[in-house]
Write an enzyme that holds these catalytic residues in place. Structure first.
Site, PDB file in Angstrom:
ATOM      1  N   HIS A 330       0.933  -1.131  -0.054  1.00  0.00           N
ATOM      2  CA  HIS A 330      -0.163  -0.143  -0.207  1.00  0.00           C
ATOM      3  C   HIS A 330       0.855   1.271   0.014  1.00  0.00           C
ATOM      4  O   HIS A 330       2.066   1.343   0.333  1.00  0.00           O
ATOM      5  CB  HIS A 330      -0.809   0.010   1.246  1.00  0.00           C
ATOM      6  CG  HIS A 330      -0.330   0.146   2.639  1.00  0.00           C
ATOM      7  ND1 HIS A 330       0.469   1.144   3.045  1.00  0.00           N
ATOM      8  CD2 HIS A 330      -0.124  -0.946   3.555  1.00  0.00           C
ATOM      9  CE1 HIS A 330       0.809   0.580   4.277  1.00  0.00           C
ATOM     10  NE2 HIS A 330       0.586  -0.547   4.585  1.00  0.00           N
ATOM     11  N   CYS A 348       3.570  -4.537   6.610  1.00  0.00           N
ATOM     12  CA  CYS A 348       3.076  -4.409   5.307  1.00  0.00           C
ATOM     13  C   CYS A 348       4.384  -3.970   4.441  1.00  0.00           C
ATOM     14  O   CYS A 348       5.390  -3.413   4.937  1.00  0.00           O
ATOM     15  CB  CYS A 348       2.171  -3.237   5.213  1.00  0.00           C
ATOM     16  SG  CYS A 348       0.572  -4.002   5.813  1.00  0.00           S
TER      17      CYS A 348
END
Length: 423
Positions: A330, A348
């Site tokens: 992301h 992440c």
């Protein structure tokens, strides 16, 4: 199916088919021949019987075996074939004296059968009888239903197929019956196998990734098949999916870069940040599960107490999910100074907003995201997304009921599915 419908033929009391019986007409003797075997078969209805409902129009109980009898000691049964409308044959056994044939495999439920009986009398004359009947459908609660996944559409080359069962199947013999009935075909053709993830779910993948631009079709021949005691296969809706281009993104946590390959050609190298010590990104191959243009990520959903030095509450854009426990690729503009230099995330893979948008627009569900050189744990094979590709082919084949006995490798609990994300 123990009673016989009796009727008079040729002045004798005989037993006939009590279902939809169709007898061949009597054949004429071949002209100019004294060899009885050269004559057309005669109608053997007067001495051949089979077990069935006593009222015309009733359907046979598929739990009862099929039995064919010759009531004439001088008229031996020589051959019996029992085939349903789908072309499935029923195995059977003929007695040594030729007076009795019985099925040795269960009949299918909800099927229409044609029985062809051949006989021969003491004079060498050949006879024939043809019967037709239907078997009844089992009750709804006695049917095993199967749902194929994912939904119809176009996916990446890493997308496994799934088969969800309506009830658990633990017995190895019953698992073999189920798995043997679930077929997967692809164009181009590739080698693949089912794996029993647990008692109610199977995954299917090829030995290597699917070919690009392939068509994959999953079907079932389970309908009407007896699986176990009072358990029958239900009709199953087939599934057809396609694959797109071969897209694989490889994140090297040590060099802080992601390289995206399309059809084996590197098309973009992206500076990234991965999980920092204590929150390392999982190593291994993951499959894109979905894309969300906006996600609000809170540290409390991944077990970090509010108010601690690690807590966060962030609006996240262009989020591509790769695990149910919260790993995404992301946009992470708040860590721009670390992209390409250091791992500072909570698990992440973060990158600039522009790169995240490009990645979001480039990949689709089923594409592959691989992480290497991280100090994190290995991606779970099952339970936290699709970690199927982290199981080597030998172990995968051992998870099939037809080729092996590998214990289930289910990992992670349902709580993993509830976590929105880790930034």
């Amino acid at each position: 199916m123990s009673h016989h419908l009796r009727h008079q033929t040729r002045g004798r009391t005989v037993v006939g088919c009590a279902l939809l019986a169709v007898a061949l007409g009597a054949g004429a003797t071949a002209c100019g021949s004294d060899d009885p075997s050269s004559a057309a078969p005669y109608d053997a209805s007067d001495h051949i019987s089979f077990n069935g409902p006593v009222e015309a129009g009733q359907k046979a109980d598929p739990d009862e075996p099929l039995e064919i009898l010759s009531e004439d000691a001088d008229g031996r049964i020589t051959d019996v074939t029992a085939v349903d409308a789908a072309g499935r044959r029923v195995a059977g056994e003929l007695s040594a004296d030729g007076l009795r044939w019985h099925s040795t495999a269960p009949l299918a439920a909800g099927a229409r059968y044609t029985i062809r009986v051949s006989t021969e009398n003491g004079d060498g004359e050949r006879g024939r009888k043809v019967l037709a009947f239907e078997t009844g459908e089992p009750d709804e609660q006695k049917r095993l239903k199967v749902t194929f996944g994912p939904g119809a559409g176009t996916y990446g080359v890493g997308q496994p197929l799934t088969a969800e069962l309506s009830r658990p199947i633990e017995d190895p013999a019953q698992r073999r019956v189920v798995e043997r009935s679930l077929k997967v075909e692809s164009t181009p053709a590739v080698e693949g196998a089912w794996y029993w993830v647990d008692d109610e779910k199977l995954h299917y993948r090829p030995k290597e990734y699917w070919p690009a631009q392939a068509t994959i079709r999953a079907t079932s021949a389970l309908h009407g098949i007896k699986i176990g005691d009072r358990l029958w296969g239900a009709r199953v809706k087939p599934l057809e999916i396609r694959t797109g281009e071969r897209v694989i993104a490889v994140t090297d946590a040590a060099s802080h870069t992601m390289t995206v390959y399309r059809n084996d050609e590197a098309v973009r190298e992206i500076p990234v940040t991965a999980g920092k010590p204590g929150f390392e990104t999982r190593n291994g191959v993951k499959v894109v599960l979905g894309k969300e243009s906006f996600v609000r990520m809170r540290s409390s959903t991944v077990g970090i107490a509010e108010g601690s030095s690690e807590s966060y509450d962030l609006p996240v854009h262009f989020a591509t999910r790769v695990t149910w426990s919260g790993e995404y690729v992301h946009a992470a503009p708040w860590s721009a100074g670390s992209h390409g230099y250091a791992n500072v995330s909570h698990g992440c893979v973060g990158m600039s907003t522009a790169n995240a948008k490009w990645f979001f627009d480039t990949v689709r569900e089923g594409d592959l995201v691989e992480v290497v050189n991280s100090d994190g744990d290995s991606m779970e094979p099952f339970g936290n997304g699709f970690g199927d590709w982290n199981v080597d082919w030998g172990e995968w084949r051992s998870g099939s009921a037809l080729t092996g006995t590998l214990p289930n490798l289910v990992a992670s609990g349902e709580s993993a599915r509830l976590r929105p994300g880790s930034a």
